[in-house]
Design a protein around this motif. Structure first.
Motif, PDB file in Angstrom:
ATOM      1  N   GLY A 218      -8.639   7.928   7.585  1.00  0.00           N
ATOM      2  CA  GLY A 218      -8.183   7.737   8.963  1.00  0.00           C
ATOM      3  C   GLY A 218      -8.353   6.328   9.472  1.00  0.00           C
ATOM      4  N   ALA A 219      -8.223   5.349   8.572  1.00  0.00           N
ATOM      5  CA  ALA A 219      -8.459   3.957   8.963  1.00  0.00           C
ATOM      6  C   ALA A 219      -7.199   3.240   9.433  1.00  0.00           C
ATOM      7  CB  ALA A 219      -9.067   3.187   7.788  1.00  0.00           C
ATOM      8  N   ILE A 220      -6.017   3.816   9.187  1.00  0.00           N
ATOM      9  CA  ILE A 220      -4.763   3.142   9.532  1.00  0.00           C
ATOM     10  C   ILE A 220      -3.933   4.041  10.436  1.00  0.00           C
ATOM     11  CG2 ILE A 220      -2.675   2.040   8.665  1.00  0.00           C
ATOM     12  CD1 ILE A 220      -4.055   1.572   6.020  1.00  0.00           C
ATOM     13  N   LEU A 221      -3.559   3.499  11.585  1.00  0.00           N
ATOM     14  CA  LEU A 221      -2.747   4.242  12.548  1.00  0.00           C
ATOM     15  C   LEU A 221      -1.467   3.457  12.810  1.00  0.00           C
ATOM     16  CD1 LEU A 221      -2.548   6.668  14.484  1.00  0.00           C
ATOM     17  CD2 LEU A 221      -3.749   5.279  16.196  1.00  0.00           C
ATOM     18  N   PHE A 222      -0.326   4.121  12.651  1.00  0.00           N
ATOM     19  CA  PHE A 222       0.976   3.495  12.858  1.00  0.00           C
ATOM     20  C   PHE A 222       1.634   4.071  14.111  1.00  0.00           C
ATOM     21  CE2 PHE A 222       5.620   3.855  12.346  1.00  0.00           C
ATOM     22  CZ  PHE A 222       5.963   2.516  12.205  1.00  0.00           C
ATOM     23  N   GLY A 223       2.371   3.237  14.833  1.00  0.00           N
ATOM     24  CA  GLY A 223       3.079   3.768  15.989  1.00  0.00           C
ATOM     25  C   GLY A 223       3.740   2.699  16.822  1.00  0.00           C
ATOM     26  N   ASP A 224       4.237   3.126  17.976  1.00  0.00           N
ATOM     27  CA  ASP A 224       4.972   2.260  18.895  1.00  0.00           C
ATOM     28  C   ASP A 224       4.005   1.622  19.885  1.00  0.00           C
ATOM     29  OD1 ASP A 224       6.694   1.036  20.649  1.00  0.00           O
ATOM     30  OD2 ASP A 224       7.698   2.882  21.308  1.00  0.00           O
ATOM     31  N   LEU A 225       3.845   0.326  19.774  1.00  0.00           N
ATOM     32  CA  LEU A 225       2.934  -0.400  20.659  1.00  0.00           C
ATOM     33  C   LEU A 225       3.442  -0.448  22.094  1.00  0.00           C
ATOM     34  CD1 LEU A 225       2.126  -3.396  18.286  1.00  0.00           C
ATOM     35  CD2 LEU A 225       0.617  -1.477  18.808  1.00  0.00           C
ATOM     36  N   ASN A 226       4.745  -0.266  22.274  1.00  0.00           N
ATOM     37  CA  ASN A 226       5.330  -0.330  23.614  1.00  0.00           C
ATOM     38  C   ASN A 226       5.284   0.996  24.360  1.00  0.00           C
ATOM     39  OD1 ASN A 226       5.926  -3.021  23.354  1.00  0.00           O
ATOM     40  ND2 ASN A 226       8.099  -2.735  22.909  1.00  0.00           N
ATOM     41  N   ASP A 227       4.987   2.067  23.666  1.00  0.00           N
ATOM     42  CA  ASP A 227       4.946   3.387  24.288  1.00  0.00           C
ATOM     43  C   ASP A 227       3.522   3.690  24.737  1.00  0.00           C
ATOM     44  OD1 ASP A 227       5.059   6.002  25.075  1.00  0.00           O
ATOM     45  OD2 ASP A 227       5.708   6.812  23.141  1.00  0.00           O
ATOM     46  N   PRO A 228       3.280   3.737  26.048  1.00  0.00           N
ATOM     47  CA  PRO A 228       1.906   3.968  26.521  1.00  0.00           C
ATOM     48  C   PRO A 228       1.351   5.335  26.129  1.00  0.00           C
ATOM     49  CG  PRO A 228       3.476   4.112  28.337  1.00  0.00           C
ATOM     50  CD  PRO A 228       4.233   3.583  27.157  1.00  0.00           C
ATOM     51  N   ASP A 229       2.240   6.258  25.785  1.00  0.00           N
ATOM     52  CA  ASP A 229       1.796   7.599  25.417  1.00  0.00           C
ATOM     53  C   ASP A 229       1.642   7.803  23.908  1.00  0.00           C
ATOM     54  OD1 ASP A 229       1.733   8.504  28.088  1.00  0.00           O
ATOM     55  OD2 ASP A 229       3.897   8.863  28.055  1.00  0.00           O
ATOM     56  N   SER A 230       1.940   6.768  23.116  1.00  0.00           N
ATOM     57  CA  SER A 230       1.794   6.892  21.668  1.00  0.00           C
ATOM     58  C   SER A 230       0.319   6.894  21.294  1.00  0.00           C
ATOM     59  CB  SER A 230       2.509   5.752  20.949  1.00  0.00           C
ATOM     60  OG  SER A 230       1.860   4.508  21.193  1.00  0.00           O
ATOM     61  N   ALA A 231       0.013   7.479  20.143  1.00  0.00           N
ATOM     62  CA  ALA A 231      -1.382   7.558  19.696  1.00  0.00           C
ATOM     63  C   ALA A 231      -1.990   6.177  19.521  1.00  0.00           C
ATOM     64  CB  ALA A 231      -1.458   8.348  18.395  1.00  0.00           C
ATOM     65  N   ILE A 232      -1.193   5.236  19.018  1.00  0.00           N
ATOM     66  CA  ILE A 232      -1.735   3.896  18.769  1.00  0.00           C
ATOM     67  C   ILE A 232      -2.023   3.178  20.081  1.00  0.00           C
ATOM     68  CG2 ILE A 232       0.525   2.755  18.549  1.00  0.00           C
ATOM     69  CD1 ILE A 232      -0.690   1.018  16.353  1.00  0.00           C
ATOM     70  N   SER A 233      -1.164   3.347  21.083  1.00  0.00           N
ATOM     71  CA  SER A 233      -1.396   2.698  22.374  1.00  0.00           C
ATOM     72  C   SER A 233      -2.620   3.282  23.064  1.00  0.00           C
ATOM     73  CB  SER A 233      -0.158   2.847  23.263  1.00  0.00           C
ATOM     74  OG  SER A 233       0.924   2.099  22.762  1.00  0.00           O
TER      75      SER A 233
END
Length: 261
Positions: A218-233
């Motif tokens: 669980g060391a790498i998380l991918f996603g949309d940095l612009n979406d405030p509701d994304s897991a990565i944000s």
């Protein structure tokens, strides 16, 4: 006042464009190379920027990674192995083999603490590799993914010299048994694509993040940095993170948790 200064603005602009095109190709030793009658490589590259490789990318999205170095073990190569398998890279890389992810040891100067972390193309908002490319082969998509168009890459390797993360590789040897979704070519420069072939097919994660999760790290998380509701944000709002070489102000799309520099 010189004759050049009296010339109409449109004529001056055309002359400048011609000179830029000439010197861009000449810098790589290919001045005057034609891919069709009257068409130079530099012109093809400019056209591709508007309607070619960047077409279809969502400008509202910015893809990125968050890497938690506290969960990344020094001897683990799951992400590297997954990247190699996904993209048809050599599973046992030699010093001249292409490598899109490499594990590095990062030592904090103040504390002496050593962290292990994967380093790949950082997919910068202001990528220096794009700035120095004479043909436009290095480009940034509207969704923040930085890529190389192998069809117009001339192998000058300016981008490799410009990248402060040493994230690009040059393909020295002929390639066989390539993956149909990941075209590569001898004499071209290449690097991490954030598994763009997956993203464009509707995928939601990269091979490295998927492998890391499946292995239980669980060391790498991918996603949309612009979406405030994304897991990565959401995670980025909860934890302290850094950008590698933030002093260069390149605004990388890859962030690191658990290190201070």
């Amino acid at each position: 006042m010189s004759e050049h200064e009296h010339a109409p603005a449109a004529a001056r602009d055309a002359a400048k464009a011609t000179r830029r095109g000439f010197f861009g190709v000449a810098a790589a030793g290919l001045a005057g190379v034609m891919v069709a009658p009257g068409v130079r490589l530099i012109e093809v590259a400019r056209a591709a920027g508007a309607d070619g490789p960047t077409a279809g990318a969502n400008p509202k999205v910015r893809w990125g990674l968050l890497i938690d170095t506290t969960k990344c073990a020094s001897g683990c190569t799951d992400c590297v192995d997954a990247c190699n398998a996904e993209n048809g890279l050599d599973p046992r890389p030699t010093p001249t083999s292409a490598q899109w992810i490499r594990k590095v040891e990062i030592k904090e100067i103040k504390t002496g603490r050593v962290s292990s972390a994967p380093v790949m193309c950082q997919h910068c908002a202001s990528p220096p590799c794009v700035d120095v490319c004479p043909t436009g082969a290095s480009f940034k998509r509207a969704d923040g993914i930085v890529l190389v168009d192998r069809h117009i890459c001339i192998g000058c390797r300016y981008c490799m010299m410009a990248c402060p993360y040493k994230a690009r590789s040059f393909v020295h040897e002929p390639l066989t048994n390539q993956k149909p979704d990941v075209p590569r070519g001898k004499g071209c420069v290449e690097s991490c694509t954030l598994c763009v072939h997956r993203i464009d097919a509707g995928g939601t994660t990269t091979a490295c993040a998927e492998a890391c999760t499946k292995a239980g790290h669980g060391a790498i998380l991918f996603g949309d940095l612009n979406d405030p509701d994304s897991a990565i944000s959401k995670r980025l709002r909860e934890v302290a993170s850094v950008q590698l070489r933030a002093d260069l102000r390149l605004d990388p799309g890859v962030r690191y948790q658990g290190i201070t520099s």
